[in-house]
Design a protein around this motif. Sequence first.
Motif, PDB file in Angstrom:
ATOM      1  N   ASP A  29      16.247  35.666  39.285  1.00 40.05           N
ATOM      2  CA  ASP A  29      15.796  35.580  40.669  1.00 40.05           C
ATOM      3  C   ASP A  29      16.409  34.332  41.280  1.00 40.05           C
ATOM      4  OD1 ASP A  29      14.184  33.358  39.856  1.00 40.05           O
ATOM      5  OD2 ASP A  29      12.548  34.716  39.334  1.00 40.05           O
ATOM      6  N   ALA A  30      15.985  33.998  42.482  1.00 37.89           N
ATOM      7  CA  ALA A  30      16.617  32.892  43.214  1.00 37.89           C
ATOM      8  C   ALA A  30      16.013  31.534  42.912  1.00 37.89           C
ATOM      9  CB  ALA A  30      16.533  33.158  44.716  1.00 37.89           C
ATOM     10  N   PHE A  51      25.433  35.397  35.888  1.00 34.31           N
ATOM     11  CA  PHE A  51      25.184  36.835  35.896  1.00 34.31           C
ATOM     12  C   PHE A  51      23.920  37.062  36.732  1.00 34.31           C
ATOM     13  CE2 PHE A  51      27.563  35.718  32.153  1.00 34.31           C
ATOM     14  CZ  PHE A  51      28.554  36.684  32.099  1.00 34.31           C
ATOM     15  N   ALA A  52      24.140  37.404  38.006  1.00 34.74           N
ATOM     16  CA  ALA A  52      23.065  37.371  38.989  1.00 34.74           C
ATOM     17  C   ALA A  52      22.560  38.768  39.313  1.00 34.74           C
ATOM     18  CB  ALA A  52      23.543  36.688  40.268  1.00 34.74           C
ATOM     19  N   GLN A  53      21.244  38.866  39.454  1.00 33.98           N
ATOM     20  CA  GLN A  53      20.656  40.102  39.957  1.00 33.98           C
ATOM     21  C   GLN A  53      21.421  40.506  41.226  1.00 33.98           C
ATOM     22  OE1 GLN A  53      18.351  41.403  38.038  1.00 33.98           O
ATOM     23  NE2 GLN A  53      17.899  43.193  39.302  1.00 33.98           N
ATOM     24  N   PRO A  54      21.836  41.769  41.358  1.00 28.81           N
ATOM     25  CA  PRO A  54      22.769  42.163  42.429  1.00 28.81           C
ATOM     26  C   PRO A  54      22.372  41.741  43.837  1.00 28.81           C
ATOM     27  CG  PRO A  54      22.537  43.945  40.846  1.00 28.81           C
ATOM     28  CD  PRO A  54      21.539  42.894  40.441  1.00 28.81           C
ATOM     29  N   GLU A  55      21.061  41.688  44.122  1.00 24.29           N
ATOM     30  CA  GLU A  55      20.645  41.350  45.488  1.00 24.29           C
ATOM     31  C   GLU A  55      20.682  39.854  45.780  1.00 24.29           C
ATOM     32  OE1 GLU A  55      16.828  41.714  42.999  1.00 24.29           O
ATOM     33  OE2 GLU A  55      18.751  42.753  43.198  1.00 24.29           O
ATOM     34  N   LEU A  56      20.947  39.026  44.774  1.00 26.80           N
ATOM     35  CA  LEU A  56      20.948  37.582  44.979  1.00 26.80           C
ATOM     36  C   LEU A  56      22.229  37.125  45.680  1.00 26.80           C
ATOM     37  CD1 LEU A  56      19.526  36.159  41.616  1.00 26.80           C
ATOM     38  CD2 LEU A  56      18.341  36.474  43.793  1.00 26.80           C
ATOM     39  N   ASP A  57      22.079  36.149  46.569  1.00 25.86           N
ATOM     40  CA  ASP A  57      23.217  35.554  47.264  1.00 25.86           C
ATOM     41  C   ASP A  57      23.515  34.201  46.623  1.00 25.86           C
ATOM     42  OD1 ASP A  57      25.207  34.872  49.033  1.00 25.86           O
ATOM     43  OD2 ASP A  57      23.816  34.194  50.598  1.00 25.86           O
ATOM     44  N   VAL A  58      24.569  34.131  45.846  1.00 25.15           N
ATOM     45  CA  VAL A  58      24.957  32.890  45.188  1.00 25.15           C
ATOM     46  C   VAL A  58      25.986  32.187  46.070  1.00 25.15           C
ATOM     47  CG1 VAL A  58      25.902  31.842  43.102  1.00 25.15           C
ATOM     48  CG2 VAL A  58      24.577  33.973  42.942  1.00 25.15           C
ATOM     49  N   PRO A  59      25.659  30.997  46.595  1.00 27.12           N
ATOM     50  CA  PRO A  59      26.579  30.331  47.526  1.00 27.12           C
ATOM     51  C   PRO A  59      27.899  29.944  46.864  1.00 27.12           C
ATOM     52  CG  PRO A  59      24.383  29.348  47.598  1.00 27.12           C
ATOM     53  CD  PRO A  59      24.422  30.241  46.395  1.00 27.12           C
ATOM     54  N   ASP A  60      28.946  29.910  47.655  1.00 24.52           N
ATOM     55  CA  ASP A  60      30.235  29.403  47.189  1.00 24.52           C
ATOM     56  C   ASP A  60      30.226  27.878  47.238  1.00 24.52           C
ATOM     57  OD1 ASP A  60      31.525  31.906  46.787  1.00 24.52           O
ATOM     58  OD2 ASP A  60      31.795  32.099  48.962  1.00 24.52           O
ATOM     59  N   GLY A  61      31.108  27.279  46.476  1.00 18.60           N
ATOM     60  CA  GLY A  61      31.340  25.847  46.572  1.00 18.60           C
ATOM     61  C   GLY A  61      30.330  24.955  45.894  1.00 18.60           C
ATOM     62  N   LEU A  62      29.425  25.517  45.091  1.00 24.38           N
ATOM     63  CA  LEU A  62      28.437  24.668  44.409  1.00 24.38           C
ATOM     64  C   LEU A  62      29.118  23.770  43.383  1.00 24.38           C
ATOM     65  CD1 LEU A  62      25.535  27.229  43.841  1.00 24.38           C
ATOM     66  CD2 LEU A  62      25.544  25.294  45.420  1.00 24.38           C
ATOM     67  N   ILE A  63      30.008  24.327  42.591  1.00 20.49           N
ATOM     68  CA  ILE A  63      30.768  23.580  41.592  1.00 20.49           C
ATOM     69  C   ILE A  63      32.138  24.239  41.460  1.00 20.49           C
ATOM     70  CG2 ILE A  63      28.741  22.858  40.247  1.00 20.49           C
ATOM     71  CD1 ILE A  63      29.463  25.103  38.238  1.00 20.49           C
ATOM     72  N   GLU A  64      33.054  23.555  40.792  1.00 18.28           N
ATOM     73  CA  GLU A  64      34.328  24.178  40.459  1.00 18.28           C
ATOM     74  C   GLU A  64      34.136  25.100  39.257  1.00 18.28           C
ATOM     75  OE1 GLU A  64      37.290  21.219  39.823  1.00 18.28           O
ATOM     76  OE2 GLU A  64      37.155  20.390  41.855  1.00 18.28           O
ATOM     77  N   ASN A  65      35.081  26.005  39.072  1.00 19.59           N
ATOM     78  CA  ASN A  65      35.084  26.904  37.912  1.00 19.59           C
ATOM     79  C   ASN A  65      33.806  27.718  37.806  1.00 19.59           C
ATOM     80  OD1 ASN A  65      37.631  25.884  37.123  1.00 19.59           O
ATOM     81  ND2 ASN A  65      36.647  24.172  36.066  1.00 19.59           N
ATOM     82  N   LEU A  66      33.313  28.189  38.960  1.00 17.60           N
ATOM     83  CA  LEU A  66      32.126  29.034  39.001  1.00 17.60           C
ATOM     84  C   LEU A  66      32.548  30.490  39.098  1.00 17.60           C
ATOM     85  CD1 LEU A  66      29.031  29.401  39.268  1.00 17.60           C
ATOM     86  CD2 LEU A  66      29.331  29.165  41.755  1.00 17.60           C
ATOM     87  N   HIS A  67      31.929  31.324  38.263  1.00 14.81           N
ATOM     88  CA  HIS A  67      32.214  32.758  38.260  1.00 14.81           C
ATOM     89  C   HIS A  67      30.884  33.490  38.479  1.00 14.81           C
ATOM     90  CE1 HIS A  67      36.230  31.937  36.501  1.00 14.81           C
ATOM     91  NE2 HIS A  67      35.568  30.959  35.896  1.00 14.81           N
TER      92      HIS A  67
END
Length: 287
Positions: A29-30, A51-67
């Motif tokens: 969850d968030a 590996f995020a629950q599909p409805e979650l919005d994971v922001p860009d730019g939090l850290i480098e090398n984020l997948h």
Amino acid sequence: MRYPDLKSFLAEAKTVLAKGPVALILAEDAAELDSTIRHHGDCGFKQVCVFAQPELDVPDGLIENLHVIPYNHTVERSMEVLLNQVIAAAGDIWLYYCFNAEYLFHPFSESRTVSEMIAFVTEERRDTVLTYVVDLYAGDLGQHPNAVSIEDAHMDRSGYYALNRKDKWNNDKDRQMDFFGGLRWRFEEHIPSPRRRIDRVSLFRAKPGLKINADHTFNDEEYNTYACPWHHSPTAALASFRTAKALKLNPGSTFDIETFRWHNSTPFEWHSQQLLDLGLMEPGQWF
């Protein structure tokens, strides 16, 4: 980097998982997802895979090398199915896994990276670091009804214990113990028996044929040990809001819990020394 699904990520595994250690964050969850990602980015992991629950919005730019990979955590055995696919796709690298609102602390983590600890453990000819899940909880559930608060985080300073782990013939297993304590011990009537342990092998070296089980143990018995045969080995801790959050969000337990605080509660200081002083992790021979 964002992927449309797990299959696409695994197709790129030879690149993403080429060099470790790699952190795998299972975002159910968030709750405190941003802080979880930032914390593990600061730990020194080469890549951080969410590996995020599909409805979650994971922001860009939090850290480098984020997948970021969409993954449904509500299906049966989701954790072991996911991790076993990643292990099979990974090369000879160290992996780490946790859930959102969980934070890795290792001895001297304020001044040494997780890679430095792994280098020492590798010299000891060990392929794992045992971690203890230390429950965190908000001190004021009126202000924080989901029990999650970075600023008001508390933990238990006592009430932890261990029992010898038994094999199918009821003999003690070599250098294996089941560890208990925290909220899973104090509110055990709301926790199924198989989920009451607080030990987890969160940091390990991938290899062909390795598989994780639903109870967070591995099919290689040596991976489940807490130390090498000749002396104590470093252990680490996972400061985790996950159990408190589940107890307050579960309709079967939320109305029975007005507060998680008791006479052995203490504010969490967000520092490895507090966990060392309480005996919730140890440096072994690493100084």
